[in-house]
Design a protein around this motif. Structure first.
Motif, PDB file in Angstrom:
ATOM      1  N   ALA A  10      53.500  87.416 -18.433  1.00 29.23           N
ATOM      2  CA  ALA A  10      54.078  86.626 -19.395  1.00 29.23           C
ATOM      3  C   ALA A  10      55.344  87.181 -19.999  1.00 29.23           C
ATOM      4  O   ALA A  10      55.513  87.047 -21.158  1.00 29.23           O
ATOM      5  N   VAL A  11      56.216  87.590 -18.991  1.00 24.09           N
ATOM      6  CA  VAL A  11      57.513  88.154 -19.333  1.00 24.09           C
ATOM      7  C   VAL A  11      58.545  87.051 -18.688  1.00 24.09           C
ATOM      8  O   VAL A  11      58.445  86.603 -17.424  1.00 24.09           O
ATOM      9  N   LYS A  12      59.517  86.636 -19.435  1.00 22.83           N
ATOM     10  CA  LYS A  12      60.495  85.677 -19.225  1.00 22.83           C
ATOM     11  C   LYS A  12      61.764  86.837 -18.672  1.00 22.83           C
ATOM     12  O   LYS A  12      62.441  87.527 -19.396  1.00 22.83           O
ATOM     13  N   LEU A  13      62.036  86.402 -17.516  1.00 19.97           N
ATOM     14  CA  LEU A  13      63.107  87.361 -16.939  1.00 19.97           C
ATOM     15  C   LEU A  13      64.500  87.257 -17.438  1.00 19.97           C
ATOM     16  O   LEU A  13      65.323  88.225 -17.568  1.00 19.97           O
ATOM     17  N   SER A  14      65.067  85.997 -17.949  1.00 19.10           N
ATOM     18  CA  SER A  14      66.170  85.869 -18.579  1.00 19.10           C
ATOM     19  C   SER A  14      66.483  85.945 -19.799  1.00 19.10           C
ATOM     20  O   SER A  14      67.363  86.085 -20.405  1.00 19.10           O
ATOM     21  N   LEU A  15      65.133  86.344 -20.728  1.00 15.30           N
ATOM     22  CA  LEU A  15      65.410  86.750 -22.130  1.00 15.30           C
ATOM     23  C   LEU A  15      65.320  88.311 -21.927  1.00 15.30           C
ATOM     24  O   LEU A  15      64.874  89.175 -20.905  1.00 15.30           O
ATOM     25  N   SER A  16      66.016  89.037 -22.699  1.00 12.35           N
ATOM     26  CA  SER A  16      66.080  90.542 -23.022  1.00 12.35           C
ATOM     27  C   SER A  16      64.586  91.060 -23.537  1.00 12.35           C
ATOM     28  O   SER A  16      63.803  90.124 -23.908  1.00 12.35           O
ATOM     29  N   VAL A  17      64.441  92.405 -23.278  1.00 15.57           N
ATOM     30  CA  VAL A  17      62.989  92.996 -23.422  1.00 15.57           C
ATOM     31  C   VAL A  17      62.893  92.678 -24.843  1.00 15.57           C
ATOM     32  O   VAL A  17      61.775  92.270 -25.304  1.00 15.57           O
ATOM     33  N   ALA A  18      63.896  93.027 -25.730  1.00 19.89           N
ATOM     34  CA  ALA A  18      63.529  92.565 -27.258  1.00 19.89           C
ATOM     35  C   ALA A  18      63.458  91.337 -27.490  1.00 19.89           C
ATOM     36  O   ALA A  18      62.390  90.919 -28.432  1.00 19.89           O
ATOM     37  N   GLU A  19      64.125  90.606 -26.729  1.00 25.32           N
ATOM     38  CA  GLU A  19      63.830  88.852 -27.249  1.00 25.32           C
ATOM     39  C   GLU A  19      62.394  88.543 -26.698  1.00 25.32           C
ATOM     40  O   GLU A  19      61.519  87.683 -27.270  1.00 25.32           O
ATOM     41  N   ASN A  20      61.944  89.168 -25.409  1.00 30.27           N
ATOM     42  CA  ASN A  20      60.589  88.706 -25.122  1.00 30.27           C
ATOM     43  C   ASN A  20      59.533  89.195 -26.129  1.00 30.27           C
ATOM     44  O   ASN A  20      58.664  88.316 -26.457  1.00 30.27           O
ATOM     45  N   ALA A  21      59.708  90.357 -26.609  1.00 28.64           N
ATOM     46  CA  ALA A  21      58.890  90.940 -27.697  1.00 28.64           C
ATOM     47  C   ALA A  21      59.045  90.074 -28.745  1.00 28.64           C
ATOM     48  O   ALA A  21      57.912  89.830 -29.447  1.00 28.64           O
ATOM     49  N   PHE A  53      56.225  72.760 -17.089  1.00 23.32           N
ATOM     50  CA  PHE A  53      55.196  73.909 -17.341  1.00 23.32           C
ATOM     51  C   PHE A  53      54.876  74.743 -16.199  1.00 23.32           C
ATOM     52  O   PHE A  53      54.474  75.541 -16.574  1.00 23.32           O
ATOM     53  N   GLU A  54      55.600  74.517 -15.036  1.00 25.42           N
ATOM     54  CA  GLU A  54      55.151  75.219 -13.867  1.00 25.42           C
ATOM     55  C   GLU A  54      55.714  76.795 -14.009  1.00 25.42           C
ATOM     56  O   GLU A  54      54.854  77.576 -13.786  1.00 25.42           O
ATOM     57  N   ALA A  55      56.955  76.703 -14.479  1.00 26.75           N
ATOM     58  CA  ALA A  55      57.643  78.333 -14.687  1.00 26.75           C
ATOM     59  C   ALA A  55      56.786  79.027 -15.703  1.00 26.75           C
ATOM     60  O   ALA A  55      56.170  80.087 -15.539  1.00 26.75           O
ATOM     61  N   ASP A  56      56.079  78.461 -16.745  1.00 30.10           N
ATOM     62  CA  ASP A  56      55.182  79.186 -17.725  1.00 30.10           C
ATOM     63  C   ASP A  56      53.873  79.314 -16.954  1.00 30.10           C
ATOM     64  O   ASP A  56      53.131  80.342 -17.435  1.00 30.10           O
ATOM     65  N   HIS A  57      53.333  78.470 -16.142  1.00 33.76           N
ATOM     66  CA  HIS A  57      52.167  78.555 -15.487  1.00 33.76           C
ATOM     67  C   HIS A  57      52.278  79.772 -14.535  1.00 33.76           C
ATOM     68  O   HIS A  57      51.302  80.671 -14.499  1.00 33.76           O
ATOM     69  N   GLU A  58      53.239  80.047 -13.837  1.00 34.54           N
ATOM     70  CA  GLU A  58      53.470  81.117 -13.023  1.00 34.54           C
ATOM     71  C   GLU A  58      53.466  82.514 -13.522  1.00 34.54           C
ATOM     72  O   GLU A  58      52.865  83.218 -12.930  1.00 34.54           O
ATOM     73  N   ASP A  59      54.050  82.535 -14.439  1.00 32.48           N
ATOM     74  CA  ASP A  59      54.189  83.994 -15.203  1.00 32.48           C
ATOM     75  C   ASP A  59      53.230  84.158 -16.043  1.00 32.48           C
ATOM     76  O   ASP A  59      53.182  85.165 -16.739  1.00 32.48           O
ATOM     77  N   GLY A  60      52.231  83.303 -16.217  1.00 31.75           N
ATOM     78  CA  GLY A  60      51.094  83.588 -17.239  1.00 31.75           C
ATOM     79  C   GLY A  60      51.512  83.109 -18.592  1.00 31.75           C
ATOM     80  O   GLY A  60      50.519  83.458 -19.306  1.00 31.75           O
ATOM     81  N   THR A  61      52.709  82.812 -19.005  1.00 32.15           N
ATOM     82  CA  THR A  61      52.953  82.570 -20.365  1.00 32.15           C
ATOM     83  C   THR A  61      52.012  81.428 -20.886  1.00 32.15           C
ATOM     84  O   THR A  61      51.533  81.458 -21.931  1.00 32.15           O
ATOM     85  N   LEU A  62      51.636  80.498 -20.031  1.00 30.64           N
ATOM     86  CA  LEU A  62      50.675  79.472 -20.483  1.00 30.64           C
ATOM     87  C   LEU A  62      49.415  79.675 -20.889  1.00 30.64           C
ATOM     88  O   LEU A  62      49.019  79.272 -21.942  1.00 30.64           O
ATOM     89  N   ASP A  63      49.014  80.707 -20.294  1.00 32.64           N
ATOM     90  CA  ASP A  63      47.483  81.407 -20.479  1.00 32.64           C
ATOM     91  C   ASP A  63      47.605  81.910 -22.083  1.00 32.64           C
ATOM     92  O   ASP A  63      46.930  81.767 -22.842  1.00 32.64           O
ATOM     93  N   VAL A  64      48.863  82.449 -22.295  1.00 29.98           N
ATOM     94  CA  VAL A  64      48.864  83.171 -23.667  1.00 29.98           C
ATOM     95  C   VAL A  64      49.495  82.194 -24.770  1.00 29.98           C
ATOM     96  O   VAL A  64      48.604  82.281 -25.801  1.00 29.98           O
ATOM     97  N   LEU A  65      49.970  81.419 -24.404  1.00 28.82           N
ATOM     98  CA  LEU A  65      50.622  80.095 -25.417  1.00 28.82           C
ATOM     99  C   LEU A  65      49.216  79.504 -25.805  1.00 28.82           C
ATOM    100  O   LEU A  65      49.151  79.199 -26.770  1.00 28.82           O
ATOM    101  N   ALA A  66      48.298  79.233 -24.973  1.00 28.94           N
ATOM    102  CA  ALA A  66      47.060  78.625 -25.238  1.00 28.94           C
ATOM    103  C   ALA A  66      46.055  79.366 -26.239  1.00 28.94           C
ATOM    104  O   ALA A  66      45.347  78.839 -26.984  1.00 28.94           O
ATOM    105  N   THR A  67      46.374  80.720 -26.359  1.00 25.35           N
ATOM    106  CA  THR A  67      45.571  81.669 -27.327  1.00 25.35           C
ATOM    107  C   THR A  67      46.375  81.740 -28.598  1.00 25.35           C
ATOM    108  O   THR A  67      45.823  82.225 -29.635  1.00 25.35           O
TER     109      THR A  67
END
Lengths: 57, 207, 250, 221
Positions: B82-93, D71-85
């Motif tokens: 659940a890490v976004k590649l185009s956000l910085s490490v701090a922004e992700n957190a 939704f696809e991007a968030d689904h692929e990297d698992g973000t959607l799972d966390v958003l749901a919690t």
């Protein structure tokens, strides 16, 4: 039977409905036969349903 | 507080993966799930998290907030980070802090979390530059940016080196010592202080 | 009603009941269809305005009626699946979709074959034609969405959601198309009052087609239940092999 | 509510940083609109008569391109799972993401539309109306699109399927969007279709997130 100058349109309409509906019915029958045959083949191999209720087919 | 699973039966597709499983994890305790691939570790965790509705039985958090579901009181770390590649490490957190924890003392929490997982020097870098292990650590840093009493971790040590695994173990120990509980699926032994092990393969009902 | 749906909830019961019902419904459909065709061709006069072409109406109107009724049935089944988790609801929705699409297609086709002699063109962007065309697209969407998803239970729920979205949006689409049509061209009112001599054949044909649909729907549902049993048995057989292999290795 | 804004802010930031989606949609919009005169001939009178229609259709197609990423991007990297919690109900998650799509795609396309109107010899008086209708109508595009994106999130050939599912739902927006712009509508017709367009957008803003969230719940299992 005289259907007037537009007889062709009437016949094509009825033919299209007949062909489509007959096609659907034939497909349903063939599909039903196939599923029943598959089920029978599996049961002959001795695969039984977990929640088997006897006499279900 | 304890997380209780009662008589769970879980289906995946047409297969019954788990049948008649009951257990309880008390506050201050960690439960390690072990078992071969396909034994149902991930399925069980996703059921505890509430993603999968069990065929039978239920999961509840005794002594938790009755207003919230188990998932809303839990951190779930799956195979993905659940890490976004185009956000910085701090922004992700910071995003997860704002989203999960309403951003209370954000800077402090984010800073502590990044420091704990050894990411403080990288905080301004876009996450795309991180190695697989660093991304995993950033994913795990989510555990510390927001306070949640229940941790549900699925193979958390995947792609972590020994030192990083020790940091994770320390984080889990801190968590249980301060009254949290954790359920961790793993195939590597983790040196946790108060842990029990549940072998899912042994739980299986013989055919 | 409650007890009936409850009793029907069990697929086994359904198989027994439908096996008994199917011949009667089919027979009823055939008899009514024969009577309707007799009325349509021999016992009804040509329309003073439409001439002999009016006979197309006797199959067009039932198809158009089915196109809407079947969608309502799918929407109802979808509701039953999502809200009550009725085990047969998805079977019903899945079986009905291709049949509904077929009848909608036939309604469009016969409509345009009627339009050529009457309006001088196969297709006009008339409000009614346009909304039926969009209905046809909705059917295609339902079928395509289901076929694109591997997991059967996910596919059934997602299709049900789409069907319900469609049913909420259909009135808006219908309204907008009506409005658009009146804006662009003066609406021609083709729905002049039905002459009594046409009413009986129309009614008989409509009932005949409805029975025909229900017979086909029952058959399709039976096929679907069998297909699911076959699938379950196959998965079970594969799982069984797995277990044997595991024991052998130990 | 803080979670909602955090999610909206993140999605907008991502769209701007990654840039590709907005740029592609705008580029596609430009290409489709400039292909039209090549297909229809350079008759300026004809073009100005059908300019509103061309602009709206091209806008819908351009928006369609970017929908599957909601939704696809968030689904692929698992973000959607966390958003749901998270503390946010899934309905508000889908609402935030649809809103972000509108901000990052709907608004840029709406701003671009009058510029492309020049290419089609759009009547000068129609410019303010065009901007107003595209701004009011594009929320429906994003929120209806989110339903389709959520339904097709895990499918193979999701893009084509998405188009098949979503385009029929766009019919009302298209009709009222165009009818508001077309010159023949007159002031009363304009007000009516403008209000209806706004109503359609409001309905979809309520309905879309509900349906999309229901679809996501199925996918998360």
């Amino acid at each position: 039977m005289d259907l007037g100058p537009h007889a062709a349109f009437i016949w094509i309409s009825y033919a299209a409905v007949t062909v489509t509906v007959t096609g659907l019915i034939l497909w349903l029958i063939a599909d039903g036969r196939k599923q029943a045959a598959d089920l029978e083949a599996l049961e002959r191999q001795g695969v039984k349903r977990r929640s088997s209720s006897p006499g279900v087919r | 507080m304890q997380l209780i699973a009662e008589d769970l039966a879980i289906d995946r597709g047409a297969r019954r993966v788990i049948d008649g499983l009951s257990f309880a994890v008390k506050a201050g305790e960690a439960l390690l799930l072990t078992g071969a691939n396909g034994a149902g570790k991930t399925t069980l965790l996703r059921t505890l998290a509430g993603y999968i509705r069990p065929f039978r039985g239920r999961v509840r958090l005794e002594g938790g907030d009755d207003e919230l579901t188990v998932a809303e009181q839990a951190h779930v770390v799956g195979h993905t980070n659940a890490v976004k590649l185009s956000l910085s490490v701090a922004e992700n957190a910071a995003f997860w802090n704002a989203y999960l924890d309403s951003g209370e003392d954000a800077e402090l929490r984010v800073g502590t979390a990044l420091r704990h997982f050894g990411l403080e020097d990288l905080s301004e870098f876009p996450a795309a530059y991180l190695s697989a292990g660093q991304k995993r650590r950033l994913g795990l840093a989510r555990l510390l940016v927001a306070r949640r009493p229940v941790w549900l971790l699925d193979e958390p040590t995947a792609s972590l080196d020994t030192a990083s695994s020790e940091r994770l173990v320390a984080a889990v120990n801190d968590h249980t010592n301060s009254g949290g509980l954790a359920v961790i699926a793993t195939h590597l032994p983790l040196a946790l202080e108060r842990a029990r092990t549940l072998n899912l393969a042994a739980q299986k009902v013989p055919a | 009603m409650q007890t009936l749906t409850q009793r029907l909830a069990n697929p086994t019961r359904f198989m027994e009941l439908s096996a008994r019902l199917l011949p009667w419904i089919s027979a009823g459909a055939v008899v009514l269809l024969a009577y309707g065709l007799y009325l349509a061709f021999f016992a009804s006069p040509a329309d003073y305005q439409q001439g002999e072409t009016v006979r197309i109406m006797y199959i067009h109107v039932p198809c158009a009626w089915l196109s809407m009724m079947v969608y309502a049935l799918i929407a109802l089944s979808s509701f039953g699946l999502l809200v009550f988790r009725h085990p047969l609801a998805d079977v019903s929705a899945k079986a009905a979709a291709p049949l509904g699409a077929a009848f909608t297609f036939l309604a469009l086709l016969t409509g345009s074959l009627w339009g050529k002699p009457m309006w001088g063109t196969y297709w006009v962007w008339d409000a009614r034609l346009t909304s039926v065309l969009i209905l046809f697209f909705l059917y295609l969407g339902l079928i395509a969405l289901r076929s694109a998803l591997e997991d059967e239970s996910a596919a059934s729920k997602l299709t049900a959601i789409l069907a319900l979205v469609g049913v909420t949006i259909l009135p808006i689409i219908k309204f907008s198309v009506d409005w658009w049509n009146t804006l662009h061209q003066p609406s021609t009112d083709f729905t002049s009052t039905v002459d009594p001599s046409m009413r009986l054949p129309l009614l008989v044909m409509a009932i005949a087609f409805t029975l025909l649909f229900f017979a086909m729907h029952l058959k399709a549902m039976r096929n679907e239940i069998l297909r699911r049993r076959v699938k379950a048995l196959r998965t079970q057989a594969v799982a069984g092999r797995d277990r044997l292999a595991a024991h052998g290795a130990e | 509510m803080k979670s909602f804004w955090a999610l909206l802010h993140r999605d907008v930031t991502l769209a701007i940083r990654e840039g590709g989606a907005i740029g592609t949609a705008l580029g596609f919009f430009l290409v489709v609109v400039s292909l039209m005169p090549l297909g229809l001939g350079p008759d300026l009178n004809l073009l100005s008569r059908i300019a509103a229609g061309i602009l709206w259709i091209a806008l819908l197609l351009a928006a369609l391109l970017s929908l599957n990423r909601i939704f696809e991007a968030d689904h692929e990297d698992g973000t959607l799972d966390v958003l749901a919690t998270g503390p946010l109900p899934l309905e508000l998650v889908t609402a935030a993401k649809s809103l972000a799509h509108w901000v990052t795609t709907g608004i840029p396309l709406a701003i671009m539309a009058p510029v492309l109107g020049i290419l089609l010899n759009l009547d000068l008086a129609a410019y303010p109306i065009l901007v107003a209708t595209t701004l009011v109508g594009t929320p429906a595009v994003s929120f209806l699109g989110a339903i389709g994106a959520a339904l097709t999130m895990k499918t193979r050939r999701g893009g084509l399927l998405l188009a098949l599912i979503v385009l029929p739902l766009y019919v009302p927006t298209l009709i009222f969007g165009i009818s508001a712009v077309s010159a023949g509508a007159g002031p009363t017709g304009l007000a009516a279709s403008f209000l209806i367009l706004a109503a359609i957008s409001l309905v979809t803003i309520v309905l879309g997130p509900l349906a999309a969230a229901a679809a996501l719940k199925v996918h998360l299992q």
